[in-house]
Design a protein around this motif. Structure first.
Motif, PDB file in Angstrom:
ATOM      1  N   GLY A   1       0.790  -1.218   0.000  1.00 55.48           N
ATOM      2  CA  GLY A   1       0.000   0.000   0.000  1.00 55.48           C
ATOM      3  C   GLY A   1       0.824   1.271   0.000  1.00 55.48           C
ATOM      4  N   GLY A   2       2.153   1.141   0.035  1.00 55.05           N
ATOM      5  CA  GLY A   2       3.030   2.301  -0.025  1.00 55.05           C
ATOM      6  C   GLY A   2       3.491   2.843   1.317  1.00 55.05           C
ATOM      7  N   THR A   3       3.105   2.182   2.411  1.00 54.97           N
ATOM      8  CA  THR A   3       3.541   2.630   3.727  1.00 54.97           C
ATOM      9  C   THR A   3       5.028   2.378   3.903  1.00 54.97           C
ATOM     10  OG1 THR A   3       1.361   2.070   4.619  1.00 54.97           O
ATOM     11  CG2 THR A   3       3.143   2.351   6.210  1.00 54.97           C
ATOM     12  N   ARG A   4       5.717   3.357   4.449  1.00 54.66           N
ATOM     13  CA  ARG A   4       7.156   3.207   4.678  1.00 54.66           C
ATOM     14  C   ARG A   4       7.400   2.266   5.858  1.00 54.66           C
ATOM     15  NH1 ARG A   4       6.030   8.347   3.282  1.00 54.66           N
ATOM     16  NH2 ARG A   4       7.300   9.313   1.666  1.00 54.66           N
ATOM     17  N   ARG A   5       8.374   1.375   5.703  1.00 55.09           N
ATOM     18  CA  ARG A   5       8.785   0.456   6.762  1.00 55.09           C
ATOM     19  C   ARG A   5      10.275   0.670   7.018  1.00 55.09           C
ATOM     20  NH1 ARG A   5       4.555  -1.585   9.517  1.00 55.09           N
ATOM     21  NH2 ARG A   5       2.959  -2.266   8.060  1.00 55.09           N
ATOM     22  N   TYR A   6      10.584   1.267   8.152  1.00 53.41           N
ATOM     23  CA  TYR A   6      11.970   1.557   8.500  1.00 53.41           C
ATOM     24  C   TYR A   6      12.564   0.385   9.265  1.00 53.41           C
ATOM     25  CZ  TYR A   6      10.966   6.355   7.148  1.00 53.41           C
ATOM     26  OH  TYR A   6      10.623   7.473   6.438  1.00 53.41           O
ATOM     27  N   SER A   7      13.798   0.039   8.938  1.00 53.50           N
ATOM     28  CA  SER A   7      14.497  -1.058   9.595  1.00 53.50           C
ATOM     29  C   SER A   7      15.407  -0.513  10.688  1.00 53.50           C
ATOM     30  CB  SER A   7      15.348  -1.809   8.560  1.00 53.50           C
ATOM     31  OG  SER A   7      16.392  -0.969   8.084  1.00 53.50           O
ATOM     32  N   GLU A   8      16.029  -1.417  11.420  1.00 50.87           N
ATOM     33  CA  GLU A   8      17.013  -1.014  12.421  1.00 50.87           C
ATOM     34  C   GLU A   8      18.192  -0.299  11.745  1.00 50.87           C
ATOM     35  OE1 GLU A   8      17.008  -1.232  15.812  1.00 50.87           O
ATOM     36  OE2 GLU A   8      14.930  -1.928  15.649  1.00 50.87           O
ATOM     37  N   ALA A   9      18.562  -0.761  10.554  1.00 52.38           N
ATOM     38  CA  ALA A   9      19.646  -0.110   9.807  1.00 52.38           C
ATOM     39  C   ALA A   9      19.257   1.319   9.427  1.00 52.38           C
ATOM     40  CB  ALA A   9      19.995  -0.922   8.562  1.00 52.38           C
ATOM     41  N   ASP A  10      17.987   1.511   9.054  1.00 57.84           N
ATOM     42  CA  ASP A  10      17.510   2.864   8.738  1.00 57.84           C
ATOM     43  C   ASP A  10      17.579   3.755   9.976  1.00 57.84           C
ATOM     44  OD1 ASP A  10      16.883   2.321   6.039  1.00 57.84           O
ATOM     45  OD2 ASP A  10      14.897   1.562   6.597  1.00 57.84           O
ATOM     46  N   LEU A  11      17.228   3.198  11.117  1.00 58.71           N
ATOM     47  CA  LEU A  11      17.287   3.956  12.365  1.00 58.71           C
ATOM     48  C   LEU A  11      18.733   4.346  12.693  1.00 58.71           C
ATOM     49  CD1 LEU A  11      15.652   5.114  14.699  1.00 58.71           C
ATOM     50  CD2 LEU A  11      15.898   2.929  15.864  1.00 58.71           C
ATOM     51  N   ALA A  12      19.667   3.419  12.480  1.00 61.58           N
ATOM     52  CA  ALA A  12      21.081   3.720  12.709  1.00 61.58           C
ATOM     53  C   ALA A  12      21.575   4.787  11.731  1.00 61.58           C
ATOM     54  CB  ALA A  12      21.914   2.444  12.575  1.00 61.58           C
ATOM     55  N   THR A  13      21.166   4.683  10.478  1.00 55.16           N
ATOM     56  CA  THR A  13      21.546   5.684   9.481  1.00 55.16           C
ATOM     57  C   THR A  13      20.981   7.044   9.852  1.00 55.16           C
ATOM     58  OG1 THR A  13      21.641   4.022   7.730  1.00 55.16           O
ATOM     59  CG2 THR A  13      21.401   6.311   7.038  1.00 55.16           C
ATOM     60  N   LEU A  14      19.758   7.065  10.320  1.00 58.57           N
ATOM     61  CA  LEU A  14      19.148   8.325  10.739  1.00 58.57           C
ATOM     62  C   LEU A  14      19.917   8.941  11.902  1.00 58.57           C
ATOM     63  CD1 LEU A  14      16.940  10.407  10.401  1.00 58.57           C
ATOM     64  CD2 LEU A  14      15.478   8.992  11.851  1.00 58.57           C
ATOM     65  N   GLY A  15      20.373   8.112  12.815  1.00 59.91           N
ATOM     66  CA  GLY A  15      21.201   8.617  13.912  1.00 59.91           C
ATOM     67  C   GLY A  15      22.494   9.224  13.403  1.00 59.91           C
TER      68      GLY A  15
END
Length: 94
Positions: free
Chosen positions: A28-42
């Motif tokens: 449906g197009g909803t974004r799913r952030y992973s733990e790696a995405d969270l680390a990258t965001l940090g």
């Protein structure tokens, strides 16, 4: 993700448009952030706090990813260079 990181949804979308984050998507197009995405965001947040603009952040993240790939390749080659020596040792003793 916004609640976990303290980064606003519009900022997350900006980072995605700039190619700094690439969350998975549901059907449906909803974004799913992973733990790696969270680390990258940090990492992005830390670099911005250090005064680096988004273009610079993109370059730094790309270089860090490239360094990780090269380090992995070096480790593979180091392991591969040790294996033939042990194979030849076992052949000569047979």
């Amino acid at each position: 993700m916004s609640e976990l990181s303290g980064v606003g949804p519009q900022t997350l979308r900006l980072y995605e448009r700039r190619g700094l984050l690439t969350p998975a998507r549901t059907g449906g197009g909803t974004r799913r952030y992973s733990e790696a995405d969270l680390a990258t965001l940090g990492r992005i947040s830390a670099l911005i706090a250090d005064g680096i603009n988004l273009s610079g952040v993109g370059v730094i993240l790309a270089l860090e990813a490239q360094n990780a790939i090269l380090a992995e390749r070096i480790a593979q080659l180091s392991g591969a260079s040790e294996e033939p020596a042990s194979d030849s040792d076992s052949r000569s003793s047979a």
